[in-house]
Design an enzyme around this catalytic site. Structure first.
Site, PDB file in Angstrom:
ATOM      1  N   ASP A 110       0.836  -1.203   0.000  1.00  0.00           N
ATOM      2  CA  ASP A 110       0.000   0.000   0.000  1.00  0.00           C
ATOM      3  C   ASP A 110       0.868   1.249   0.000  1.00  0.00           C
ATOM      4  O   ASP A 110       2.012   1.205   0.444  1.00  0.00           O
ATOM      5  CB  ASP A 110      -0.815   0.136   1.304  1.00  0.00           C
ATOM      6  CG  ASP A 110      -1.666  -1.058   1.582  1.00  0.00           C
ATOM      7  OD1 ASP A 110      -1.988  -1.777   0.647  1.00  0.00           O
ATOM      8  OD2 ASP A 110      -2.004  -1.238   2.775  1.00  0.00           O
TER       9      ASP A 110
HETATM   10  N1  URA Z   1      -1.125  -5.887   4.041  1.00  0.00           N
HETATM   11  C1  URA Z   1      -1.600  -4.624   3.999  1.00  0.00           C
HETATM   12  O1  URA Z   1      -2.618  -4.324   4.603  1.00  0.00           O
HETATM   13  N2  URA Z   1      -0.910  -3.713   3.298  1.00  0.00           N
HETATM   14  C2  URA Z   1       0.233  -3.986   2.635  1.00  0.00           C
HETATM   15  O2  URA Z   1       0.824  -3.114   1.997  1.00  0.00           O
HETATM   16  C3  URA Z   1       0.703  -5.296   2.680  1.00  0.00           C
HETATM   17  C4  URA Z   1       0.004  -6.235   3.404  1.00  0.00           C
END
Ligand code: URA
Length: 240
Positions: A110
């Protein structure tokens, strides 16, 4: 490895259209072991020998097709080329965006997540790392809004926990409590926003998320945020 015309090979690496490659060659800017390669029709075998001998403007040529790179991703950058805002590709040379085959992230992080992110132009390798059958784990350092209680360990390990909107329960995951608000979580699949949604499912909220490792490969201590390096066969072994 099939021999390929020099202009095609370099165009596929993003050095420009074939016309531009022809101009570079005419100007003597493409060299092999120091000798100018003037004929763009020359066929080159994209192997280790070419990798170590070909230069453009006296700089070693970019990685030939079939490579992987690891980035220590800072927060604030998105993985999707379609998203507005700053992209993880900004860390690489701009011409890498014109590579064919394209360089793609192996799974995603993310915008607000930092840590180890791998890219490759090798579809088979990408598939091997991300396919659930490969059992490549991912390790996250998770900072939480509320104190985490030991029952979270059992719930994550149960193999029965479901995320909102998902039909299938999560595979068992290993949670280690480091302090009231910090945990280390190892997961074995890669669902959308999985870690944030896992903690939401048990009534907590993730305030910071960092991927420490993929499989046995950790973010190297000498790779600061925003830096990248080409992966070696040893890195790949550790990963898989
Ligand atoms: N889980 C999440 O919530 N975000 C990420 O970037 C990776 C795993």
């Amino acid at each position: 490895m099939k021999p390929m015309r020099m202009d095609r090979l370099l165009a596929n690496l993003g050095y420009g259209a074939r016309k531009q490659i022809a101009a570079l060659a005419r100007q003597g800017r493409i060299t092999r072991n120091g000798t100018p390669l003037l004929d763009v029709r020359e066929k080159l075998i994209p192997d280790a020998d070419l990798q170590s001998s070909l230069c453009i403007d006296d700089e070693p040529v970019d990685p030939l097709p079939g490579f992987a790179v690891m980035l220590h991703k800072p927060t604030g950058f998105t993985c999707s080329r379609k998203d507005p805002g700053r992209l993880v590709f900004e860390f690489f040379p701009e011409r890498w965006l014109r590579r064919d085959p394209a360089l793609s992230p192996v799974g995603r992080l993310d915008k607000d997540t930092s840590g180890l992110l791998i890219f490759t132009d090798d579809g088979q390798l990408n598939h091997r790392i991300t396919h659930p059958r490969s059992h490549v784990s991912k390790t996250y350092l998770v900072t939480l809004d509320r104190p985490v209680t030991p029952d979270a360990i059992t719930r994550f390990a149960s193999g029965t926990l479901k995320l909102e909107d998902d039909d299938t329960p999560l595979l068992p995951a290993e949670l280690e409590i480091l302090s009231d608000h910090q945990t280390r979580l190892v997961i074995h699949e890669g669902r959308y926003h999985q870690v944030r949604r896992m903690f939401a499912a048990i009534g907590n909220h993730v305030t910071a998320l960092h991927r420490e490792a993929i499989g046995g490969l950790s973010v190297p201590a000498d790779l600061p945020e925003g830096n990248w390096r080409i992966m070696t066969p040893t890195d790949l072994d550790q990963l898989l």
